[in-house]
Design a protein around this motif. Sequence first.
Motif, short mmCIF file in Angstrom:
data_model
loop_
_atom_site.label_atom_id
_atom_site.label_comp_id
_atom_site.label_asym_id
_atom_site.label_seq_id
_atom_site.Cartn_x
_atom_site.Cartn_y
_atom_site.Cartn_z
N GLY A 70 25.08 -12.82 -3.25
CA GLY A 70 24.72 -11.86 -2.08
C GLY A 70 23.42 -11.54 -2.14
N LEU A 71 23.04 -10.70 -1.16
CA LEU A 71 21.69 -10.29 -1.06
C LEU A 71 21.71 -8.57 -1.53
N VAL A 72 20.66 -8.14 -2.54
CA VAL A 72 20.55 -7.05 -3.02
C VAL A 72 19.24 -6.71 -3.05
N GLN A 73 18.91 -5.36 -3.35
CA GLN A 73 17.73 -4.99 -3.58
C GLN A 73 17.12 -4.92 -5.12
N ALA A 74 15.93 -4.85 -5.19
CA ALA A 74 15.37 -5.04 -6.84
C ALA A 74 15.99 -3.58 -7.48
N GLY A 75 16.38 -3.97 -8.60
CA GLY A 75 17.07 -2.81 -9.52
C GLY A 75 18.92 -2.71 -9.35
N ASP A 76 19.18 -3.62 -8.45
CA ASP A 76 20.40 -3.37 -8.25
C ASP A 76 21.41 -4.35 -9.06
N SER A 77 22.48 -4.34 -9.14
CA SER A 77 23.27 -5.09 -10.00
C SER A 77 24.46 -5.96 -9.28
N LEU A 78 24.62 -7.16 -9.80
CA LEU A 78 25.61 -8.04 -9.21
C LEU A 78 26.43 -8.59 -10.44
N ARG A 79 27.69 -8.85 -10.25
CA ARG A 79 28.57 -9.69 -11.01
C ARG A 79 28.91 -10.82 -10.45
N SER B 258 26.00 -23.97 -25.69
CA SER B 258 24.86 -24.93 -25.36
C SER B 258 24.13 -24.46 -24.55
N THR B 259 22.66 -24.47 -24.62
CA THR B 259 21.77 -23.94 -23.86
C THR B 259 20.97 -25.05 -22.86
N SER B 260 21.46 -26.25 -23.23
CA SER B 260 21.22 -27.37 -22.58
C SER B 260 22.06 -27.85 -21.46
N LEU B 261 21.36 -28.05 -20.44
CA LEU B 261 21.89 -28.63 -19.19
C LEU B 261 22.85 -30.05 -19.34
N ARG B 262 22.50 -30.75 -20.01
CA ARG B 262 22.90 -32.19 -20.21
C ARG B 262 24.23 -31.88 -21.14
N SER B 263 24.54 -30.85 -21.80
CA SER B 263 25.51 -30.51 -22.51
C SER B 263 26.90 -30.21 -21.84
N TYR B 264 26.90 -29.90 -20.44
CA TYR B 264 28.00 -29.96 -19.49
C TYR B 264 28.39 -30.72 -18.58
N ASP B 265 29.48 -30.87 -18.55
CA ASP B 265 30.16 -32.01 -17.81
C ASP B 265 30.71 -31.36 -16.38
N ASP B 266 31.22 -30.25 -16.18
CA ASP B 266 31.76 -29.70 -15.10
C ASP B 266 30.81 -28.67 -14.55
N TRP B 267 30.78 -28.66 -13.22
CA TRP B 267 30.07 -27.88 -12.58
C TRP B 267 30.45 -27.26 -11.28
N GLY B 268 30.16 -25.94 -11.18
CA GLY B 268 30.68 -25.52 -9.55
C GLY B 268 29.63 -25.59 -8.66
N GLN B 269 29.99 -25.24 -7.33
CA GLN B 269 29.21 -25.49 -6.15
C GLN B 269 27.94 -24.86 -5.96
N GLY B 270 28.08 -23.54 -6.54
CA GLY B 270 26.86 -22.86 -6.84
C GLY B 270 27.06 -21.37 -5.80
N THR B 271 26.30 -20.21 -6.32
CA THR B 271 26.47 -19.07 -5.10
C THR B 271 25.03 -18.53 -5.13
N GLN B 272 24.51 -18.23 -4.28
CA GLN B 272 23.31 -17.86 -3.83
C GLN B 272 23.18 -16.34 -4.18
N VAL B 273 22.06 -15.94 -4.88
CA VAL B 273 21.74 -14.55 -5.16
C VAL B 273 20.43 -14.44 -4.66
N THR B 274 20.08 -13.36 -3.82
CA THR B 274 18.90 -13.01 -3.15
C THR B 274 18.49 -11.56 -3.65
N VAL B 275 17.32 -11.67 -4.27
CA VAL B 275 17.11 -10.04 -4.78
C VAL B 275 15.59 -9.77 -3.85
N SER B 276 15.78 -8.80 -3.19
CA SER B 276 14.52 -8.41 -2.25
C SER B 276 14.01 -7.17 -2.80
N SER B 277 12.44 -7.18 -2.64
CA SER B 277 11.71 -6.38 -3.32
C SER B 277 11.49 -5.01 -2.53
#
Length: 124
Positions: free
Chosen positions: A10-19, A105-124
Motif C-alpha cells: 500500500g501507500l504509507v508515509q515515511a516512518g510508518d509500518s506495513l506487514r 538463500s539470498t540469491s534470486l536464482r535459488s528460487y523456483d516459485d514466485w508471487g505476482q508482487g505487491t506494490q509498496v509506496t513510501v511517501s516523504s
Amino acid sequence: QVQLVESGGGLVQAGDSLRLSCTVSGRTLTIYRMGWFRQAPGKERDFVAAINSSGRSTAYSDSVKGRFTISRDSAKNTVYLQMNSLKPEDTAVYYCAGARGLGYSTSLRSYDDWGQGTQVTVSS
C-alpha cells in the motif's frame, strides 16, 4: 501447482509500518525455503530477506537490517515481512519467492516459485 500470493502492500508515509503476507498453496512449507525480493522502477530485482525451512535462520540485506523482520507460520502456510520505519527508498514492488530446500538463500536464482508482487509506496 504451487502458487504464492502476496498481500499487504500500500501507500504509507515515511516512518510508518506495513506487514506483507505471502500465502502458499499447492504444497506445505516443509523443506521449503522462502524469501522476499523487491524491484524498483528501472532497477533489478534485489534481495530483501530470507528464511530457512525451520524458521530458525534468517538473513537480511544491509539496507533493511534492523527495520524488517521475516517470519513464517507453517500452520497457515504463510510467510510474513514486517516492515518498520519505512523510507522512501523502500518504494518498490515486493515479491515473495520459494523453493524446495532446508537452508535460506539470498540469491534470486535459488528460487523456483514466485508471487505476482505487491506494490509498496513510501511517501516523504
